[in-house]
Design a protein around this motif. Structure first.
Motif, PDB file in Angstrom:
ATOM      1  N   HIS A 224      55.988  22.533  58.486  1.00 22.65           N
ATOM      2  CA  HIS A 224      56.422  21.510  57.526  1.00 22.65           C
ATOM      3  C   HIS A 224      56.560  20.144  58.207  1.00 22.65           C
ATOM      4  O   HIS A 224      56.034  19.137  57.731  1.00 22.65           O
ATOM      5  CB  HIS A 224      57.755  21.947  56.901  1.00 22.65           C
ATOM      6  N   HIS A 228      54.409  16.484  57.859  1.00 22.58           N
ATOM      7  CA  HIS A 228      55.004  15.143  57.730  1.00 22.58           C
ATOM      8  C   HIS A 228      54.386  14.197  58.755  1.00 22.58           C
ATOM      9  O   HIS A 228      54.038  13.060  58.449  1.00 22.58           O
ATOM     10  CB  HIS A 228      56.517  15.189  57.956  1.00 22.58           C
ATOM     11  N   GLU A 235      57.754  16.173  49.771  1.00 21.55           N
ATOM     12  CA  GLU A 235      58.352  17.389  50.344  1.00 21.55           C
ATOM     13  C   GLU A 235      57.688  18.656  49.824  1.00 21.55           C
ATOM     14  O   GLU A 235      57.394  19.582  50.577  1.00 21.55           O
ATOM     15  CB  GLU A 235      59.856  17.430  50.041  1.00 21.55           C
ATOM     16  N   TYR A 281      62.221  20.024  47.258  1.00 28.16           N
ATOM     17  CA  TYR A 281      61.504  20.938  48.134  1.00 28.16           C
ATOM     18  C   TYR A 281      60.674  21.948  47.360  1.00 28.16           C
ATOM     19  O   TYR A 281      59.895  22.677  47.941  1.00 28.16           O
ATOM     20  CB  TYR A 281      62.479  21.702  49.036  1.00 28.16           C
TER      21      TYR A 281
HETATM   22 ZN    ZN Z   1      60.351  17.611  54.789  1.00 27.01          ZN
END
Ligand code: ZN
Length: 303
Positions: A224, A228, A235, A281
């Protein structure tokens, strides 16, 4: 007047504190990353102070009056006779003995307060010992360095450029305060993971040890943050990509293809369950085989 048939509030608070700390040490790692234990101790100290102040304000506890109540005398209508008087004298003697045993009226509350602080100090020590003997903190410097280099290499493959993964021992960036498992600047070249996640990745990569959901979560978090760093800011999208990349990261760190796929599939299922509390999320419905977020259209299993 205190109801003596129930435990004091202070006793209940202390039992609760011990139970919470035991759960924090032995329980699921999710509790560790979600619950800032030092804040719990701060609240516990505050409650102890409050109990002390309350007890001092209330003054010394009255010895119960064991003589017949006026209502009984009215109902049964007898005057105290010789026997009752004798009993009274006995009771008075006992009361005097009790008072003599506790010369200072404020000592018991202070003693209870000191006892409470002692208990809190013992629990803090227990957590400190557990933390320093187990987990990421128990590994030496060179091992930290080797592990971080390995995680950085995996993250760099996903990010498509040279990036660095830091295991944030000081918890300046992640952990107690933010309640997050990792932090990365979108498009940046460094990300920070909590020591718990780093330790789970270390155990997989260097010790071949797997704790199912924790290992799965750690793989997803590493991937994850790497997405980014690659430049994905959303997200839900980063998480959907991470669960797909997590399969390969897991395989490269020692899992079988099948195990890595099952882990990431479980993470995807849990993501839907977690949803309500952390809306940003939640992965979109496009996070499926053949969906817009499917990174490899040729593969038929997902993630
Ligand atoms: Zn994140």
């Amino acid at each position: 007047m205190e109801d003596l048939t129930w435990p004091r509030p202070a006793t209940l608070v202390r039992i609760g504190l011990v139970a919470l700390v035991a759960l924090w040490i032995l329980g699921p790692s999710m509790l560790r990353s979600a619950l800032p234990i030092w804040l719990v101790f701060l609240v516990a100290v505050g409650l102890e102070v409050q109990f002390l102040v309350g007890a001092l304000r209330a003054g010394p506890r009255q010895a119960p009056d064991r003589r017949p109540q006026q209502v009984d005398l009215d109902r049964y209508g007898f005057e105290p006779d010789e026997d009752v008087l004798d009993e009274d004298d006995l009771d008075d003697d006992q009361d005097e003995l009790e008072v003599a045993a506790e010369p200072h009226p404020f000592l018991p509350p202070v003693r209870r307060f000191v006892l409470g602080l002692g208990l809190i100090a013992a629990l803090v020590l227990a957590i400190w010992l557990v933390d320093s003997r187990t987990g990421w903190d128990s590994l030496d410097g060179p091992t930290h360095g080797n592990a971080a280099a390995r995680f950085s290499a995996e993250a760099s493959r996903i990010a498509g450029k040279e990036v660095s993964i830091y295991c944030d021992e000081s918890r300046d960036y992640v952990g107690a305060v933010q309640h997050a498992d990792g932090v990365a600047i979108v498009g940046g070249d460094r990300a920070y993971l909590t020591p718990e996640r780093c330790f789970d990745l270390y155990r997989l990569a260097f010790e071949d040890e797997v704790t199912w959901s924790r290992t799965a979560r750690a793989l997803a978090v590493l991937a994850h943050e790497a997405w980014h760093l690659r430049g994905v800011g959303d997200e839900g999208t980063a998480e959907c990509y991470a669960l797909q990349s997590g399969v390969e990261v897991g395989r490269r760190l020692g899992l079988s293809q099948g195990t890595a796929e099952r882990m990431m599939r479980q993470q995807l299922a849990e993501n839907a369950l977690r949803g309500a509390g952390t809306a940003e999320y939640v992965v979109s419905p496009e996070c499926r085989d053949g969906g817009r977020l499917d990174l490899d259209a040729s593969r038929t299993s997902f993630p």
